[in-house]
Enzyme design. Sequence first.
Site, PDB file in Angstrom:
ATOM      1  N   TYR A   1      28.283  58.570  55.858  1.00 63.22           N
ATOM      2  CA  TYR A   1      27.141  58.453  55.648  1.00 63.22           C
ATOM      3  C   TYR A   1      26.426  57.406  56.576  1.00 63.22           C
ATOM      4  O   TYR A   1      25.398  57.455  57.211  1.00 63.22           O
ATOM      5  CB  TYR A   1      26.561  58.568  54.022  1.00 63.22           C
TER       6      TYR A   1
ATOM      7  N   SER B   1      18.265  54.604  56.779  1.00 58.46           N
ATOM      8  CA  SER B   1      18.579  53.908  55.435  1.00 58.46           C
ATOM      9  C   SER B   1      18.968  52.450  55.368  1.00 58.46           C
ATOM     10  O   SER B   1      19.226  51.855  56.722  1.00 58.46           O
ATOM     11  CB  SER B   1      19.975  54.626  55.097  1.00 58.46           C
TER      12      SER B   1
HETATM   13  P1  NAP Z   1      16.755  64.529  48.209  1.00 62.62           P
HETATM   14  O1  NAP Z   1      15.839  64.568  47.097  1.00 62.62           O
HETATM   15  O2  NAP Z   1      18.077  64.852  48.009  1.00 62.62           O
HETATM   16  O3  NAP Z   1      16.087  65.412  49.410  1.00 62.62           O
HETATM   17  C1  NAP Z   1      16.890  65.888  50.638  1.00 62.62           C
HETATM   18  C2  NAP Z   1      16.201  66.832  51.126  1.00 62.62           C
HETATM   19  O4  NAP Z   1      17.047  67.197  52.262  1.00 62.62           O
HETATM   20  C3  NAP Z   1      15.716  68.180  50.315  1.00 62.62           C
HETATM   21  O5  NAP Z   1      14.407  68.539  50.608  1.00 62.62           O
HETATM   22  C4  NAP Z   1      16.935  69.211  50.995  1.00 62.62           C
HETATM   23  O6  NAP Z   1      16.502  70.378  50.756  1.00 62.62           O
HETATM   24  C5  NAP Z   1      16.761  68.715  52.409  1.00 62.62           C
HETATM   25  N1  NAP Z   1      18.072  69.130  52.806  1.00 62.62           N
HETATM   26  C6  NAP Z   1      19.321  69.171  52.744  1.00 62.62           C
HETATM   27  N2  NAP Z   1      20.475  69.682  53.431  1.00 62.62           N
HETATM   28  C7  NAP Z   1      19.510  70.333  54.110  1.00 62.62           C
HETATM   29  C8  NAP Z   1      19.922  71.312  55.028  1.00 62.62           C
HETATM   30  N3  NAP Z   1      21.247  71.600  55.320  1.00 62.62           N
HETATM   31  N4  NAP Z   1      19.038  71.785  55.804  1.00 62.62           N
HETATM   32  C9  NAP Z   1      17.556  71.767  55.636  1.00 62.62           C
HETATM   33  N5  NAP Z   1      17.476  70.689  54.586  1.00 62.62           N
HETATM   34  C10 NAP Z   1      18.266  70.060  54.014  1.00 62.62           C
HETATM   35  O7  NAP Z   1      17.064  62.983  48.762  1.00 62.62           O
HETATM   36  P2  NAP Z   1      15.970  62.077  49.544  1.00 62.62           P
HETATM   37  O8  NAP Z   1      16.382  60.577  48.911  1.00 62.62           O
HETATM   38  O9  NAP Z   1      14.695  62.471  49.230  1.00 62.62           O
HETATM   39  O10 NAP Z   1      16.497  62.179  51.077  1.00 62.62           O
HETATM   40  C11 NAP Z   1      15.734  62.052  52.095  1.00 62.62           C
HETATM   41  C12 NAP Z   1      16.343  60.998  53.178  1.00 62.62           C
HETATM   42  O11 NAP Z   1      16.231  59.746  52.713  1.00 62.62           O
HETATM   43  C13 NAP Z   1      17.751  61.497  53.557  1.00 62.62           C
HETATM   44  O12 NAP Z   1      17.912  61.425  55.153  1.00 62.62           O
HETATM   45  C14 NAP Z   1      18.393  60.521  52.989  1.00 62.62           C
HETATM   46  O13 NAP Z   1      19.563  59.847  53.606  1.00 62.62           O
HETATM   47  C15 NAP Z   1      17.398  59.299  53.073  1.00 62.62           C
HETATM   48  N6  NAP Z   1      17.663  58.052  51.965  1.00 62.62           N
HETATM   49  C16 NAP Z   1      17.605  58.421  50.759  1.00 62.62           C
HETATM   50  C17 NAP Z   1      17.830  57.132  49.779  1.00 62.62           C
HETATM   51  C18 NAP Z   1      17.585  57.310  48.433  1.00 62.62           C
HETATM   52  O14 NAP Z   1      18.148  56.440  47.773  1.00 62.62           O
HETATM   53  N7  NAP Z   1      17.158  58.444  47.965  1.00 62.62           N
HETATM   54  C19 NAP Z   1      18.201  56.210  50.442  1.00 62.62           C
HETATM   55  C20 NAP Z   1      18.277  55.842  51.783  1.00 62.62           C
HETATM   56  C21 NAP Z   1      18.140  56.930  52.566  1.00 62.62           C
HETATM   57  P3  NAP Z   1      17.136  71.540  50.445  1.00 62.62           P
HETATM   58  O15 NAP Z   1      18.096  71.415  49.391  1.00 62.62           O
HETATM   59  O16 NAP Z   1      16.260  72.617  49.703  1.00 62.62           O
HETATM   60  O17 NAP Z   1      17.458  72.209  51.787  1.00 62.62           O
END
Ligand code: NAP
Length: 274
Positions: free
Chosen positions: A168, A155
């Site tokens: 985080y 991130s």
């Molecule tokens: P998201 O839409 O909330 O997706 C998160 C994914 O992780 C979902 O598929 C969720 O699936 C899965 N997940 C959560 N807990 C889990 C568990 N215990 N076991 C297995 N899978 C799990 O958010 P996203 O933005 O796409 O996040 C993806 C990555 O990007 C993360 O690492 C996040 O930290 C990073 N990121 C996001 C942002 C942002 O602004 N969106 C910014 C910087 C970094 P289930 O709930 O179905 O398990």
Amino acid sequence: MTTTVEKPTEAPSAEEKPKVTKTAIVTGASSGIGEEFARQLAGRGYAVVLVARRRDRLDAIAKEIAETGATAEVIEADLSKPEGVAAVVKRIGKGDVDMLVNNAGFGINGVFGAVPLERELEEIDLNVRALTELSHAAITQMKPKRAGTIINVGSTGSYQPVPYMSTYAATKAYVLFFSEGLHEEAKQYGVTVTCLCPGGTSTEFQQVAGVDRKKLPRGSFMEPAPVVKAALNGAKAGRGIVVPGMMNKTTANLNRFLPRSAVRKIAGRMFKHD
Ligand code: NAP
């Protein structure tokens, strides 16, 4: 539990289909950035293995991917639990995985001490422990083949402390440092390790974390598609770090131009929580 979605009987002809020659595992593939990774990788000719907890979402995405003529497999697993990680380690152990995308992760916006400890530890187990264990399993398979790619999702929060999201940001600092170290080690034996560091991206992340998007700079959010495209192109080019978008590059580099104390105060103002 693992299932493979069969290609539909009326799939496009062999010429129209992307030729599947490689396999990629994507964690957190049920929404957001992970779902986009799965779709783009299928479009680039990978058979994809989708991992997350929400089975219904994974099945629906796998079905849509299969309709394009690609192969999609589903593993329902909670990666904050040892048995969930073990299921994916077992799948990696089959030895056919060319790419691992460690994308599953979440954050919590809240006052440390007020957020239940179990939730903070779950964040560490998923963002750090599972990512480390799956990287270990993948490297072990890839090293003898002298080929393979691991993309770890960090991130822009990997670059500085974030008050009210302290755990985080600390987990994401780990992801960046761990990935950079592995990048240098692994390139000697033909394996690429790339850390993707997105900033605000329009996914379910903010809703899960309880982040108020209105407090964040306007126009700073990216859609998942260009974020993932930058990651896949960067990994293909053998890059150690990919920070997608100009605004995110600036955020990631703020520490170079401002004192650390100022940077963490700015972050604290953006994520302040009562
Ligand atoms: P998201 O839409 O909330 O997706 C998160 C994914 O992780 C979902 O598929 C969720 O699936 C899965 N997940 C959560 N807990 C889990 C568990 N215990 N076991 C297995 N899978 C799990 O958010 P996203 O933005 O796409 O996040 C993806 C990555 O990007 C993360 O690492 C996040 O930290 C990073 N990121 C996001 C942002 C942002 O602004 N969106 C910014 C910087 C970094 P289930 O709930 O179905 O398990």
